[in-house]
Motif scaffolding. Structure first.
Motif, short mmCIF file in Angstrom:
data_model
loop_
_atom_site.label_atom_id
_atom_site.label_comp_id
_atom_site.label_asym_id
_atom_site.label_seq_id
_atom_site.Cartn_x
_atom_site.Cartn_y
_atom_site.Cartn_z
N LEU A 138 0.62 -1.18 -0.04
CA LEU A 138 -0.35 -0.36 0.14
C LEU A 138 1.24 1.07 0.25
O LEU A 138 1.31 1.30 1.09
CB LEU A 138 -0.76 -0.25 1.06
CG LEU A 138 -2.24 0.87 1.49
CD1 LEU A 138 -1.89 2.09 1.28
CD2 LEU A 138 -2.89 0.68 0.00
N THR A 198 -6.95 3.72 5.25
CA THR A 198 -7.55 3.09 5.60
C THR A 198 -9.10 1.79 5.12
O THR A 198 -8.52 0.39 4.42
CB THR A 198 -7.95 2.84 6.70
OG1 THR A 198 -7.06 3.30 7.80
CG2 THR A 198 -8.71 1.16 7.26
N VAL A 201 -7.03 -0.41 1.50
CA VAL A 201 -6.84 -1.35 1.82
C VAL A 201 -8.15 -2.36 2.47
O VAL A 201 -8.09 -3.73 2.18
CB VAL A 201 -5.92 -1.67 3.45
CG1 VAL A 201 -5.28 -2.61 3.87
CG2 VAL A 201 -4.60 -0.40 3.05
N ILE A 215 0.21 -7.74 3.39
CA ILE A 215 0.06 -6.86 2.96
C ILE A 215 1.13 -5.39 4.13
O ILE A 215 1.13 -5.57 5.25
CB ILE A 215 -1.14 -5.56 3.49
CG1 ILE A 215 -2.03 -6.53 2.38
CG2 ILE A 215 -0.88 -3.96 2.79
CD1 ILE A 215 -3.72 -5.77 2.66
N ILE A 217 2.91 -1.34 4.40
CA ILE A 217 2.18 0.05 3.76
C ILE A 217 3.91 0.73 4.03
O ILE A 217 4.19 0.77 4.89
CB ILE A 217 1.88 0.86 5.10
CG1 ILE A 217 0.92 2.08 4.83
CG2 ILE A 217 1.48 0.39 6.43
CD1 ILE A 217 -0.27 2.91 4.43
N LEU A 237 -3.54 -4.81 10.07
CA LEU A 237 -4.74 -4.53 8.25
C LEU A 237 -3.17 -4.81 8.01
O LEU A 237 -2.49 -5.32 6.42
CB LEU A 237 -4.16 -2.84 8.02
CG LEU A 237 -6.34 -2.95 8.07
CD1 LEU A 237 -6.80 -1.39 7.51
CD2 LEU A 237 -6.72 -3.64 7.08
N TYR A 238 -1.61 -4.16 8.29
CA TYR A 238 -0.37 -4.94 8.16
C TYR A 238 0.73 -5.53 8.20
O TYR A 238 0.52 -5.61 10.04
CB TYR A 238 0.08 -3.23 7.89
CG TYR A 238 -0.80 -1.85 7.74
CD1 TYR A 238 -0.92 -2.04 6.28
CD2 TYR A 238 -1.11 -1.36 8.09
CE1 TYR A 238 -1.54 -0.97 5.69
CE2 TYR A 238 -2.10 -0.04 7.78
CZ TYR A 238 -2.22 0.41 5.98
OH TYR A 238 -3.55 0.86 5.90
#
Length: 336
Positions: A138, A198, A201, A215, A217, A237-238
């Motif tokens: 990302l 966000t 993603v 993932i 960033i 998320l990462y």
């Protein structure tokens, strides 16, 4: 309809009149309303197909034109076009060694953010690969207002060449998508601007374009700030975050702006007031949340960085150390 005019009129010296206007689409474009200019552009496009060709200057008699040709998969090159005999002479290329590197184009899409606003994003995937099979980077841009359109980006192409898919959101506060979209990012660092990152993603995960556990960033400047705030606000998320010369302290940014001509009013309008907004600025600064970072983090900063002073990187590293965070690495480069 989704992109801004830049306001730059195109003047033809040989015809002594304005013949068109530049505008910001996914890449740099020119709209000609003059028939002769349209015909000239068509001749140039036939001579250099598959690229965006823009006349950057012309001789006084209107015969010779310097043309810049580029694209997401084509590093810029400059040529001299002779309108009389149709000759196109190559003057020079940027990144000539990448011609055989298998560069790839990007695909623009529009994502609906949580508040209904449309957020553009560009997806770049290695040739003949399914993004669902690949790890995803990302890649929020710097600026934060400026963005490179869908032009050639050596970072994106390098990531893709290593087998990663790259998703680059154009969050609110980005130029080129209308004044309302630009102003929606004013004084919203770490807030709705971060929500757009966000939401991009989460869209990629819901759409099956990315695996939720593969993932990372990555960003520089404001993009580095967004990477750090992603590690702070949405660490689940990462798998990792990388900040290249990222902003870490918003009060410091606003305070430092007083040393630059006309920068203080601009910084206060777009980021906030050092005094009146001090609590929001402090709460939206990654350096204030070092103890909350638990994913692997790489901090890189140039000792001579003139855009974001190296103090941002040093202060962040000190805050991480003081918070006993063990999942980060700080690398200070001797140059910008």
């Amino acid at each position: 309809a989704k992109h801004d005019l830049t306001g730059e009129l195109v003047y033809a010296p040989g015809r002594k009149k304005v013949v068109g206007v530049h505008y910001s689409a996914a890449d740099e474009r020119v709209l000609f309303w003059d028939f002769d200019a349209q015909r000239l552009q068509a001749r140039i496009d036939r001579a250099i197909p598959g690229r965006v060709n823009v006349i950057h200057s012309s001789s006084d008699d209107g015969r010779l034109h310097i043309v810049k040709s580029s694209g997401a998969a084509h590093p810029p090159q400059w040529s001299l076009f002779d309108e009389h005999d149709g000759r196109m002479v190559l003057l020079g290329k940027s990144y000539p060694d990448l011609e055989a590197a298998g560069l790839v184009s990007s695909r623009e899409t529009f994502i609906t953010a949580r508040d209904g606003k449309e957020v553009p994003a560009f997806l770049t995937v290695p040739k003949d690969r399914d993004p669902r099979e690949l790890p995803l980077i990302l890649f929020p841009h710097g600026g934060p207002a400026s963005q490179g359109r869908d032009a050639f980006n050596y970072w994106t192409q390098w990531f893709v060449s290593r087998g990663w898919a790259v998703l680059a959101p154009r969050f609110r506060g980005t130029e080129g998508y209308g004044d309302e979209f630009l102003r929606a990012g004013f004084q919203r660092w770490g807030l709705e601007m971060q929500d757009d990152v966000t939401d991009t993603v989460q869209w990629a995960i819901r759409s099956g374009l990315a695996s939720a556990h593969r993932i990372c960033i990555v960003g520089s400047g404001y993009g580095g700030y967004a990477a750090l705030m992603g590690a702070v606000k949405t660490p689940d998320l990462y798998r990792c975050a990388v900040s290249l010369g990222g902003v870490t302290d918003l009060p410091q940014v606003v305070s430092d702006s007083r040393w630059y001509l006309n920068q203080k009013p601009l910084a206060e309008m777009r980021i906030g007031s050092w005094w009146n907004d001090r609590e929001r600025l402090r709460d939206s600064s990654p350096v204030s949340h070092a103890k909350e970072i638990r994913i692997p983090l790489l901090l890189l900063h140039g000792a001579m960085d003139r855009a974001v002073p190296v103090s941002h990187g040093r202060d962040m590293a000190e805050a991480l150390k003081a918070a006993n965070v063990t999942t980060y690495r700080y690398v200070e480069l001797p140059f910008a």
